[in-house]
Scaffold this active site. Structure first.
Site, short mmCIF file in Angstrom:
data_model
loop_
_atom_site.label_atom_id
_atom_site.label_comp_id
_atom_site.label_asym_id
_atom_site.label_seq_id
_atom_site.Cartn_x
_atom_site.Cartn_y
_atom_site.Cartn_z
N ASP A 241 -12.98 5.40 -2.09
CA ASP A 241 -12.11 5.70 -0.95
C ASP A 241 -11.57 7.11 -1.17
OD1 ASP A 241 -9.56 3.89 0.87
OD2 ASP A 241 -9.88 6.05 0.74
N TYR B 18 -4.54 0.89 -2.10
CA TYR B 18 -3.69 0.73 -0.91
C TYR B 18 -3.43 -0.76 -0.70
CZ TYR B 18 -2.75 0.01 4.01
OH TYR B 18 -2.21 -0.44 5.19
N LYS C 124 -5.58 9.33 8.75
CA LYS C 124 -4.75 10.24 7.94
C LYS C 124 -5.10 11.69 8.19
CE LYS C 124 -3.02 6.43 6.23
NZ LYS C 124 -3.85 5.42 6.88
N ARG D 32 -20.27 -1.24 21.18
CA ARG D 32 -20.00 -1.76 19.83
C ARG D 32 -21.06 -1.26 18.83
NH1 ARG D 32 -21.13 -7.14 18.57
NH2 ARG D 32 -20.52 -7.74 20.69
C1 LIG Z 1 0.67 -0.20 7.04
S1 LIG Z 1 0.61 1.03 5.79
C2 LIG Z 1 -0.10 2.45 6.67
C3 LIG Z 1 -1.40 2.85 6.05
C4 LIG Z 1 -1.55 3.46 4.84
N1 LIG Z 1 -2.76 3.61 4.30
C5 LIG Z 1 -4.00 3.23 4.92
C6 LIG Z 1 -5.18 3.34 4.02
C7 LIG Z 1 -6.35 2.63 4.31
C8 LIG Z 1 -6.45 1.78 5.58
O1 LIG Z 1 -6.57 2.68 6.67
P1 LIG Z 1 -6.14 2.23 8.18
O2 LIG Z 1 -6.81 0.89 8.45
O3 LIG Z 1 -6.71 3.36 9.03
O4 LIG Z 1 -4.63 2.16 8.21
C9 LIG Z 1 -7.45 2.74 3.47
N2 LIG Z 1 -7.41 3.52 2.35
C10 LIG Z 1 -6.29 4.20 2.02
C11 LIG Z 1 -6.28 5.03 0.77
C12 LIG Z 1 -5.14 4.14 2.86
O5 LIG Z 1 -4.04 4.83 2.51
C13 LIG Z 1 -0.46 4.02 4.01
O6 LIG Z 1 0.58 4.46 4.53
O7 LIG Z 1 -0.70 4.09 2.77
#
Ligand SMILES: CSC/C=C(/NCc1c(COP(=O)(O)O)cnc(C)c1O)C(=O)O
Length: 397
Positions: A185, A113, A210, A60
């Site tokens: 971000d 997001y 992503k 962790r």
């Molecule tokens: C259920 S929707 C799927 C996820 C999407 N986005 C995620 C995202 C996160 C958060 O990232 P994770 O925790 O790795 O999913 C943080 N910051 C940004 C600009 C993001 O686009 C999406 O499809 O827009």
């Protein structure tokens, strides 16, 4: 040969921080799945817990391969240090829990997001942290509102899903006059297209799920910034507040994805330029939002701040919500799915999917059109992408 800190991005993405000769010649770094690390003595263990030696303790808190990944990510974002996490939300929440306390204020941009919005607008409220949403595309709005209570300013750029930009340097000029950190971000751009820290931001976060992973086969995140900030976020925000630990297998997949990031982004951008041009001239499309279009409202800022225009496009049809859904449903190769930055072209309707955490009223107040469609342009041959869009338009309208 350039010395290691002067090599090009592409080379650093492949080589930074790893020497095969130090691992029996293994070309790819070993995968560490061990949950814990044995000590030679209680004394050595005690020193490790006090940070007096560099012995690993418990997964962790990190592992040798996670440390390699973090050093490479820091190199690519031109940061002092980085912390890899189990998800993008893990990076965002671990960082924010570490930076604010009851009585503090966060100022965030309007368009975020969906889950980031939900954490800021609803998750933090019971803990006495005030969150104000402003249109940070106009830095004057921040200058008017920021006070000594403001400890964090947060934005995506371009924003998910509507492609709005913020001027990182202009926001940093304002926050640095206060005891306030600027957190960006950078998921949509990746370190290949934009480096917020070099523009004055204090922290940068990513959903590594992503483009960095790039193959739709992992969930991960990271935050990068100064070493003191990263140490604090690791030992408080991650260790105690979230536990959002990245797995050894996802570390290995991410190290592999990053090796080709530069090649994939160039093709995502090449394809996105052509898809945006196609959409913009289509009689079925009302608005197309893409930083590479001459008609993009913030084109000058995009050219100044982003090396290339990216792989994400938002657009609205000359249609109602039902017809827009019918268009998406009529696509045959392009997949209706959330997430982005994959080899596959993905399309979705934010109001009912990724941004369904916003109410109808909040969508409008946060500049997210209920009819907006988001497309993550993939790596397929451009002719096949355009052909699929074409046949869907013809079959619905
Ligand atoms: C259920 S929707 C799927 C996820 C999407 N986005 C995620 C995202 C996160 C958060 O990232 P994770 O925790 O790795 O999913 C943080 N910051 C940004 C600009 C993001 O686009 C999406 O499809 O827009």
């Amino acid at each position: 040969m350039k010395n290691t800190d002067q090599r090009h991005f592409a080379t650093q993405a492949i080589h930074a921080g790893y020497q095969p000769r130090a691992h029996q010649g293994a070309l790819t770094p070993p995968i560490y799945t061990s949950s814990t690390y044995a000590f030679d003595s209680v004394r050595q263990g005690g020193e490790a817990f006090q940070g007096e030696n560099d012995h690993f303790i418990y997964a962790r808190l990190g592992s040798p391969s996670q440390q390699l990944l973090e050093n490479r990510l820091a190199e690519l974002e031109q940061a002092e240090a980085a912390l890899a996490t189990a998800s993008g939300m893990g990076a965002i929440t671990a960082a924010i829990w570490s930076l604010v306390k009851p009585g503090d204020e966060i100022i965030a941009d309007l368009s975020l997001y969906g889950c980031t919005f939900s954490f800021l607008a609803h998750g933090l409220k019971p803990f006495g942290i005030e969150v104000t949403f402003l249109n940070l595309s106009d830095p004057a709005n921040l200058a008017r509102h920021i006070t000594n209570k403001t400890k964090l300013v947060y934005s995506e750029t371009p924003s998910n899903p509507n492609m709005r930009l913020v001027d990182i340097a202009a926001l940093a000029d304002i926050t640095r006059a206060y005891d306030c950190k600027l957190m960006i971000d950078n998921t949509y751009c990746t370190p290949y297209l934009q480096n917020p820290l070099t523009l004055g931001a204090d922290l940068v976060v990513h959903s590594a799920t992503k483009y960095l992973g790039g193959h739709g086969d992992l969930i991960a995140g990271f935050v990068a910034g100064t070493k003191p900030d990263m140490d604090h976020i690791r030992m408080f925000g991650l260790k105690d507040m979230t536990g959002a630990v990245i797995s050894g297998f996802d570390v290995a997949l991410l190290l592999r994805g990053i090796k080709t990031l530069h090649v994939r982004m160039d093709r995502h951008v090449e394809n996105a330029h052509q898809v945006a041009a196609y959409l913009e001239q289509s009689k079925y499309v009302k608005n197309t939002f893409y930083p590479g279009l001459q008609t993009f409202a913030q084109r000058q800022l995009a050219d100044r701040q982003m090396r290339q225009a990216g792989g994400m496009i938002a657009f609205e049809l000359n249609a109602d919500r039902a017809q827009s859904a019918a268009f998406v449903d009529a696509l045959q190769m392009i997949l209706c799915a959330v997430s982005l930055g994959d080899a596959e072209t993905l399309i979705q309707h934010p109001a009912s999917m990724t941004h369904s955490t916003y109410s109808e009223e909040e969508l409008l107040a946060h500049l997210i059109s209920p009819n907006l469609i988001r497309i993550s342009v993939g790596l397929e041959h451009i002719d096949d992408i355009i052909t699929d869009l074409d046949q869907a338009f013809e079959s619905v309208f």
